[in-house]
Design a protein around this motif. Structure first.
Motif, PDB file in Angstrom:
ATOM      1  N   ILE A  41       0.847  -1.191   0.000  1.00 56.87           N
ATOM      2  CA  ILE A  41       0.000   0.000   0.000  1.00 56.87           C
ATOM      3  C   ILE A  41       0.883   1.241   0.000  1.00 56.87           C
ATOM      4  O   ILE A  41       1.700   1.449   0.888  1.00 56.87           O
ATOM      5  CB  ILE A  41      -0.954  -0.004   1.204  1.00 56.87           C
ATOM      6  N   ALA A  42       0.699   2.077  -1.039  1.00 57.49           N
ATOM      7  CA  ALA A  42       1.567   3.235  -1.238  1.00 57.49           C
ATOM      8  C   ALA A  42       0.919   4.558  -0.860  1.00 57.49           C
ATOM      9  O   ALA A  42       1.617   5.567  -0.731  1.00 57.49           O
ATOM     10  CB  ALA A  42       2.007   3.290  -2.702  1.00 57.49           C
ATOM     11  N   ALA A  43      -0.403   4.602  -0.711  1.00 57.28           N
ATOM     12  CA  ALA A  43      -1.105   5.831  -0.345  1.00 57.28           C
ATOM     13  C   ALA A  43      -2.478   5.441   0.193  1.00 57.28           C
ATOM     14  O   ALA A  43      -3.030   4.396  -0.181  1.00 57.28           O
ATOM     15  CB  ALA A  43      -1.246   6.767  -1.543  1.00 57.28           C
ATOM     16  N   ALA A  44      -3.040   6.284   1.068  1.00 58.34           N
ATOM     17  CA  ALA A  44      -4.313   5.938   1.695  1.00 58.34           C
ATOM     18  C   ALA A  44      -5.185   7.165   1.862  1.00 58.34           C
ATOM     19  O   ALA A  44      -4.700   8.269   2.154  1.00 58.34           O
ATOM     20  CB  ALA A  44      -4.080   5.276   3.049  1.00 58.34           C
ATOM     21  N   CYS A  45      -6.493   6.961   1.684  1.00 59.73           N
ATOM     22  CA  CYS A  45      -7.502   7.979   1.954  1.00 59.73           C
ATOM     23  C   CYS A  45      -8.468   7.411   2.983  1.00 59.73           C
ATOM     24  O   CYS A  45      -9.084   6.362   2.746  1.00 59.73           O
ATOM     25  CB  CYS A  45      -8.241   8.356   0.673  1.00 59.73           C
ATOM     26  N   PHE A  46      -8.596   8.078   4.120  1.00 66.22           N
ATOM     27  CA  PHE A  46      -9.471   7.630   5.203  1.00 66.22           C
ATOM     28  C   PHE A  46     -10.673   8.558   5.317  1.00 66.22           C
ATOM     29  O   PHE A  46     -10.571   9.760   5.080  1.00 66.22           O
ATOM     30  CB  PHE A  46      -8.737   7.616   6.544  1.00 66.22           C
ATOM     31  N   LEU A  93      -4.596  11.132   2.920  1.00 67.31           N
ATOM     32  CA  LEU A  93      -5.658  12.121   2.793  1.00 67.31           C
ATOM     33  C   LEU A  93      -6.779  11.711   3.739  1.00 67.31           C
ATOM     34  O   LEU A  93      -7.284  10.587   3.647  1.00 67.31           O
ATOM     35  CB  LEU A  93      -6.174  12.183   1.354  1.00 67.31           C
ATOM     36  N   LEU A  94      -7.163  12.595   4.665  1.00 66.64           N
ATOM     37  CA  LEU A  94      -8.257  12.321   5.593  1.00 66.64           C
ATOM     38  C   LEU A  94      -9.434  13.218   5.241  1.00 66.64           C
ATOM     39  O   LEU A  94      -9.303  14.448   5.221  1.00 66.64           O
ATOM     40  CB  LEU A  94      -7.824  12.576   7.035  1.00 66.64           C
ATOM     41  N   THR A 147      -2.832  15.259   4.478  1.00 69.75           N
ATOM     42  CA  THR A 147      -3.722  16.356   4.125  1.00 69.75           C
ATOM     43  C   THR A 147      -5.090  16.094   4.734  1.00 69.75           C
ATOM     44  O   THR A 147      -5.590  14.961   4.693  1.00 69.75           O
ATOM     45  CB  THR A 147      -3.858  16.479   2.592  1.00 69.75           C
ATOM     46  N   LEU A 148      -5.702  17.132   5.293  1.00 68.67           N
ATOM     47  CA  LEU A 148      -7.033  17.035   5.877  1.00 68.67           C
ATOM     48  C   LEU A 148      -7.992  17.899   5.061  1.00 68.67           C
ATOM     49  O   LEU A 148      -7.746  19.086   4.867  1.00 68.67           O
ATOM     50  CB  LEU A 148      -7.003  17.526   7.330  1.00 68.67           C
ATOM     51  N   HIS A 149      -9.077  17.287   4.571  1.00 69.99           N
ATOM     52  CA  HIS A 149     -10.147  18.019   3.908  1.00 69.99           C
ATOM     53  C   HIS A 149     -11.372  17.952   4.809  1.00 69.99           C
ATOM     54  O   HIS A 149     -11.910  16.866   5.054  1.00 69.99           O
ATOM     55  CB  HIS A 149     -10.487  17.415   2.548  1.00 69.99           C
ATOM     56  N   PHE A 171      -5.072  12.960  -5.804  1.00 71.78           N
ATOM     57  CA  PHE A 171      -4.188  12.461  -4.762  1.00 71.78           C
ATOM     58  C   PHE A 171      -3.573  11.118  -5.177  1.00 71.78           C
ATOM     59  O   PHE A 171      -2.358  10.914  -5.074  1.00 71.78           O
ATOM     60  CB  PHE A 171      -4.983  12.325  -3.456  1.00 71.78           C
ATOM     61  N   TYR A 172      -4.408  10.213  -5.677  1.00 74.37           N
ATOM     62  CA  TYR A 172      -3.889   8.914  -6.124  1.00 74.37           C
ATOM     63  C   TYR A 172      -2.993   9.070  -7.346  1.00 74.37           C
ATOM     64  O   TYR A 172      -1.983   8.367  -7.477  1.00 74.37           O
ATOM     65  CB  TYR A 172      -5.037   7.957  -6.426  1.00 74.37           C
ATOM     66  N   ASP A 173      -3.347   9.977  -8.244  1.00 69.38           N
ATOM     67  CA  ASP A 173      -2.490  10.203  -9.415  1.00 69.38           C
ATOM     68  C   ASP A 173      -1.075  10.587  -8.988  1.00 69.38           C
ATOM     69  O   ASP A 173      -0.088  10.128  -9.578  1.00 69.38           O
ATOM     70  CB  ASP A 173      -3.068  11.318 -10.294  1.00 69.38           C
ATOM     71  N   ARG A 174      -0.966  11.417  -7.973  1.00 62.49           N
ATOM     72  CA  ARG A 174       0.361  11.855  -7.511  1.00 62.49           C
ATOM     73  C   ARG A 174       1.161  10.711  -6.912  1.00 62.49           C
ATOM     74  O   ARG A 174       2.380  10.638  -7.086  1.00 62.49           O
ATOM     75  CB  ARG A 174       0.223  12.964  -6.458  1.00 62.49           C
ATOM     76  N   HIS A 175       0.478   9.801  -6.211  1.00 64.95           N
ATOM     77  CA  HIS A 175       1.210   8.840  -5.396  1.00 64.95           C
ATOM     78  C   HIS A 175       1.211   7.413  -5.930  1.00 64.95           C
ATOM     79  O   HIS A 175       1.975   6.576  -5.444  1.00 64.95           O
ATOM     80  CB  HIS A 175       0.664   8.854  -3.971  1.00 64.95           C
TER      81      HIS A 175
END
Length: 250
Positions: A160-165, A187-188, A215-217, A237-241
């Motif tokens: 797992i290289a990136a996560a959005c919660f 990204l939260l 990052t918090l949105h 976000f996923y495109d970057r990571h």
């Protein structure tokens, strides 16, 4: 991995329901040319309804697949329609009642969600192994959704290289400690008026994450009110990571 149904949707996305032993799931893959490289994979986790019956999850998955990602979700052990004991069902009912009544729910929550994370994580790792063996699916891998499980996987699963919660108010004590070990980009998404996830707890959890890129949105509204534009921001976000941005620019 056995495919139980398959259909091409109007947006070109291929939707396949599958079973992997006792694990039921759904895989969405983007329309692609025969020569295209394997699509990066997003694991979209939940701890409530069966994926194909949850319109919000399905909409997010299809939109993410249109962006060029393979997306998979499962009913892990104890989740969705998977079998649960009478004691587990009673604990869930007690938790719902306590939250709705505004009563202290921490200990009930620990008794429900702590074991749920422990049971679910191995099913997700098994699923990840199977999905990455498909020729049309490749790494790197992203994660989206249920915060408590995502923390466990982000700490224990190196693929797992990136996560959005999402949310993050109620997370078991074990995962709050593990949050300090999360080092992948994060990204939260926080709903400011989420009736089921205390805002300050979510902010404290964000502060605890060990990653140097987080990052918090935060948006106004209740638990189900995440604005649609956040899907676009999450895709960027996923495109970057996950490498798609670099690939597109090459």
């Amino acid at each position: 991995m056995r495919v139980t149904s398959e259909q091409r949707l109007e947006d070109g996305v291929l939707e396949r329901e599958f079973t992997l032993g006792e694990i039921p799931g759904v895989l969405w893959t983007p329309a692609r040319a025969a020569s295209a490289a394997p699509a990066p994979l997003i694991l979209m986790a939940h701890n409530n309804g069966l994926p194909k019956r949850d319109p919000r999850l399905v909409a997010r998955a299809r939109r993410t697949a249109v962006y060029g990602y393979a997306v998979a979700t499962i009913d892990a052990a104890g989740c969705g329609d998977r079998a649960r004991s009478a004691a587990e069902e009673q604990a869930r009912a007690d938790l719902r009642r306590a939250v709705q009544a505004g009563e202290p729910a921490d200990e009930i929550f620990e008794s429900v969600v702590g074991p749920l994370v422990e049971k679910a994580a191995p099913d997700w790792r098994t699923t990840l192994d199977a999905l990455l063996a498909l020729p049309e699916v490749g790494g790197p891998v992203g994660y989206s959704g249920w915060t408590a499980l995502g923390i466990r996987l982000a700490v224990t699963e190196p693929r797992i290289a990136a996560a959005c919660f999402f949310a993050g108010g109620y997370v078991p004590r074990a995962q709050r400690e593990e949050a300090r070990q999360v080092t992948v980009p994060l990204l939260l998404l926080l709903q400011w008026d989420d009736e089921g996830n205390p805002r300050q707890r979510a902010l404290d959890l964000f502060d605890a994450f060990g990653t140097r890129e987080k990052t918090l949105h935060a948006n106004l509204g209740g638990h189900t009110g995440t604005p649609p534009f956040e899907l676009d921001d999450k895709a960027r976000f996923y495109d970057r990571h996950l490498g798609r941005a670099a690939t597109s620019a090459a």
